[in-house]
Structure formats: structure tokens, C-alpha cells
Write a protein that holds these residues in place. Sequence first.
Motif, PDB file in Angstrom:
ATOM      1  N   ASN A  11       0.807  -1.222   0.000  1.00  0.00           N
ATOM      2  CA  ASN A  11       0.000   0.000   0.000  1.00  0.00           C
ATOM      3  C   ASN A  11       0.837   1.268   0.000  1.00  0.00           C
ATOM      4  N   ALA A  12       2.128   1.153   0.102  1.00  0.00           N
ATOM      5  CA  ALA A  12       3.009   2.321   0.206  1.00  0.00           C
ATOM      6  C   ALA A  12       3.528   2.743  -1.169  1.00  0.00           C
ATOM      7  N   LEU A  13       3.894   4.004  -1.257  1.00  0.00           N
ATOM      8  CA  LEU A  13       4.570   4.528  -2.442  1.00  0.00           C
ATOM      9  C   LEU A  13       6.038   4.723  -2.078  1.00  0.00           C
ATOM     10  N   PHE A  14       6.915   4.066  -2.805  1.00  0.00           N
ATOM     11  CA  PHE A  14       8.349   4.183  -2.576  1.00  0.00           C
ATOM     12  C   PHE A  14       8.946   5.059  -3.671  1.00  0.00           C
ATOM     13  N   ILE A  15       9.717   6.039  -3.270  1.00  0.00           N
ATOM     14  CA  ILE A  15      10.381   6.919  -4.228  1.00  0.00           C
ATOM     15  C   ILE A  15      11.879   6.723  -4.070  1.00  0.00           C
ATOM     16  N   MET A  16      12.463   6.143  -5.097  1.00  0.00           N
ATOM     17  CA  MET A  16      13.916   5.963  -5.125  1.00  0.00           C
ATOM     18  C   MET A  16      14.477   7.269  -5.675  1.00  0.00           C
ATOM     19  N   GLY A  17      15.065   8.046  -4.812  1.00  0.00           N
ATOM     20  CA  GLY A  17      15.517   9.387  -5.167  1.00  0.00           C
ATOM     21  C   GLY A  17      16.589   9.406  -6.226  1.00  0.00           C
ATOM     22  N   GLU A  18      17.174  10.515  -6.371  1.00  0.00           N
ATOM     23  CA  GLU A  18      18.177  10.744  -7.415  1.00  0.00           C
ATOM     24  C   GLU A  18      19.517  10.163  -6.989  1.00  0.00           C
ATOM     25  N   PHE A  19      19.548   8.853  -6.833  1.00  0.00           N
ATOM     26  CA  PHE A  19      20.768   8.192  -6.390  1.00  0.00           C
ATOM     27  C   PHE A  19      21.841   8.255  -7.466  1.00  0.00           C
ATOM     28  N   GLY A  20      23.070   8.385  -7.038  1.00  0.00           N
ATOM     29  CA  GLY A  20      24.209   8.362  -7.941  1.00  0.00           C
ATOM     30  C   GLY A  20      25.029   9.626  -7.936  1.00  0.00           C
ATOM     31  N   ALA A  21      24.407  10.777  -7.759  1.00  0.00           N
ATOM     32  CA  ALA A  21      25.139  12.050  -7.840  1.00  0.00           C
ATOM     33  C   ALA A  21      26.272  12.110  -6.827  1.00  0.00           C
ATOM     34  N   VAL A  64       8.687   4.466  -7.580  1.00  0.00           N
ATOM     35  CA  VAL A  64       9.106   5.495  -8.524  1.00  0.00           C
ATOM     36  C   VAL A  64      10.629   5.543  -8.483  1.00  0.00           C
ATOM     37  N   VAL A  65      11.247   5.468  -9.644  1.00  0.00           N
ATOM     38  CA  VAL A  65      12.702   5.541  -9.731  1.00  0.00           C
ATOM     39  C   VAL A  65      13.046   6.812 -10.510  1.00  0.00           C
ATOM     40  N   ALA A  66      13.643   7.762  -9.825  1.00  0.00           N
ATOM     41  CA  ALA A  66      13.949   9.058 -10.434  1.00  0.00           C
ATOM     42  C   ALA A  66      15.284   9.025 -11.165  1.00  0.00           C
ATOM     43  N   ASN A  67      15.343   9.780 -12.246  1.00  0.00           N
ATOM     44  CA  ASN A  67      16.620   9.996 -12.921  1.00  0.00           C
ATOM     45  C   ASN A  67      17.555  10.786 -12.020  1.00  0.00           C
ATOM     46  N   MET A  68      18.820  10.727 -12.331  1.00  0.00           N
ATOM     47  CA  MET A  68      19.805  11.530 -11.625  1.00  0.00           C
ATOM     48  C   MET A  68      19.828  12.927 -12.236  1.00  0.00           C
ATOM     49  N   VAL A  69      20.132  13.908 -11.427  1.00  0.00           N
ATOM     50  CA  VAL A  69      20.211  15.291 -11.887  1.00  0.00           C
ATOM     51  C   VAL A  69      21.338  15.443 -12.899  1.00  0.00           C
ATOM     52  N   PRO A  70      21.300  16.474 -13.740  1.00  0.00           N
ATOM     53  CA  PRO A  70      22.421  16.733 -14.650  1.00  0.00           C
ATOM     54  C   PRO A  70      23.635  17.188 -13.834  1.00  0.00           C
ATOM     55  N   LEU A  71      24.596  16.315 -13.711  1.00  0.00           N
ATOM     56  CA  LEU A  71      25.777  16.614 -12.890  1.00  0.00           C
ATOM     57  C   LEU A  71      26.497  17.875 -13.337  1.00  0.00           C
ATOM     58  N   MET A  77      30.481  20.516  -9.701  1.00  0.00           N
ATOM     59  CA  MET A  77      31.054  20.125 -10.993  1.00  0.00           C
ATOM     60  C   MET A  77      31.502  21.351 -11.781  1.00  0.00           C
ATOM     61  N   LEU A  78      30.713  22.417 -11.702  1.00  0.00           N
ATOM     62  CA  LEU A  78      31.113  23.647 -12.395  1.00  0.00           C
ATOM     63  C   LEU A  78      32.437  24.158 -11.852  1.00  0.00           C
ATOM     64  N   ALA A  79      32.616  24.071 -10.539  1.00  0.00           N
ATOM     65  CA  ALA A  79      33.881  24.511  -9.930  1.00  0.00           C
ATOM     66  C   ALA A  79      35.017  23.575 -10.330  1.00  0.00           C
ATOM     67  N   ARG A  80      34.742  22.272 -10.324  1.00  0.00           N
ATOM     68  CA  ARG A  80      35.788  21.294 -10.657  1.00  0.00           C
ATOM     69  C   ARG A  80      36.265  21.452 -12.093  1.00  0.00           C
ATOM     70  N   TYR A  91      23.830  26.652 -21.535  1.00  0.00           N
ATOM     71  CA  TYR A  91      23.370  27.046 -20.200  1.00  0.00           C
ATOM     72  C   TYR A  91      24.535  27.205 -19.223  1.00  0.00           C
ATOM     73  N   GLY A  92      25.741  26.939 -19.689  1.00  0.00           N
ATOM     74  CA  GLY A  92      26.921  27.050 -18.837  1.00  0.00           C
ATOM     75  C   GLY A  92      27.246  25.776 -18.081  1.00  0.00           C
ATOM     76  N   CYS A  93      26.541  24.689 -18.374  1.00  0.00           N
ATOM     77  CA  CYS A  93      26.765  23.416 -17.690  1.00  0.00           C
ATOM     78  C   CYS A  93      27.886  22.641 -18.384  1.00  0.00           C
ATOM     79  N   HIS A  94      28.624  21.869 -17.598  1.00  0.00           N
ATOM     80  CA  HIS A  94      29.745  21.088 -18.129  1.00  0.00           C
ATOM     81  C   HIS A  94      29.222  19.899 -18.934  1.00  0.00           C
ATOM     82  N   GLU A  95      29.572  19.855 -20.200  1.00  0.00           N
ATOM     83  CA  GLU A  95      29.046  18.835 -21.112  1.00  0.00           C
ATOM     84  C   GLU A  95      29.477  17.418 -20.750  1.00  0.00           C
ATOM     85  N   GLY A  96      30.727  17.232 -20.372  1.00  0.00           N
ATOM     86  CA  GLY A  96      31.214  15.892 -20.033  1.00  0.00           C
ATOM     87  C   GLY A  96      30.509  15.302 -18.826  1.00  0.00           C
ATOM     88  N   SER A  97      30.273  16.128 -17.825  1.00  0.00           N
ATOM     89  CA  SER A  97      29.558  15.658 -16.629  1.00  0.00           C
ATOM     90  C   SER A  97      28.112  15.327 -16.957  1.00  0.00           C
TER      91      SER A  97
END
Length: 126
Positions: A11-21, A64-71, A77-80, A91-97
Motif C-alpha cells: 500500500n506504500a509509495l516508494f520513491i527511489m531518489g536521485e541516487f548516484g550524484a 518510482v525511480v527518479a533519474n539523476m540530476v544533470p551533474l 562540478m562547475l567549480a571542478r 546554459y553554462g553546464c559542463h558537457e562531459g559531466s
Amino acid sequence: MRAGEGDCFGNALFIMGEFGANDYGSILSSNMTLEEANAFVPEIVDAISNGVERLIRHGARHVVVANMVPLGCMASMLARFAGGTGGHDAYGCHEGSNALSRRHNSLLRERVGEIRSSGPPPARDA
């Protein structure tokens, strides 16, 4: 089992968060390259998939299994990758990440599809 507990997982809803980041962040902060981090994608996705399958074996029906955020858009990552190391998108985001995130999400979607197509879980012991 006590009264009223019989279908707790069902009866429960399980949300697998954005694991991996955090995993990839740790890998990259240990001075590994993006190519080396890519080698960990199957292992990280397997860990997430195994968690989902374990929930299902225990009776979960709504997961629910969520995608990971754009690293590549994360501040760490921007600093690294600041200072010309690798390309950045409009958008200024790092393409490789972000490519690492896309690979992770693609493999995760594939695994979730396999879990879905495998049919209902076997009956669990009472």
C-alpha cells in the motif's frame, strides 16, 4: 505479523531518489577522470536496481525511480571543471559531466524496464 501490517509495502509509495550524484561526485573529487567515472556507471545502476528489486520482493507495488540530476549543472562540478577543462553548453553546464548523467539515466531506464517486464514478483513467505 500483527493485525494491520499485512500489506504495508503493497500500500506504500516508494520513491527511489536521485541516487548516484554523490557517488560520481566522490569519484571525481578523488581526481579520477570522467572516463574513469564512466566505468562505475553499471555498478552504481546495479546497486539502485537491486534496491528496487528488493523492495518488490518484500511486496512493494508502487515504486518510482527518479533519474539523476544533470551533474554538469551542479555547483561542485562547475567549480571542478572551471577554467577551460572541457566544454560547456549554452546554459553554462559542463558537457562531459552531463554526458555521464545521461549514460547513467539511460542504463537506469533500461534496468527499470527489465524489472517491469519480468512480471510480478514471486509470492513472499508470510
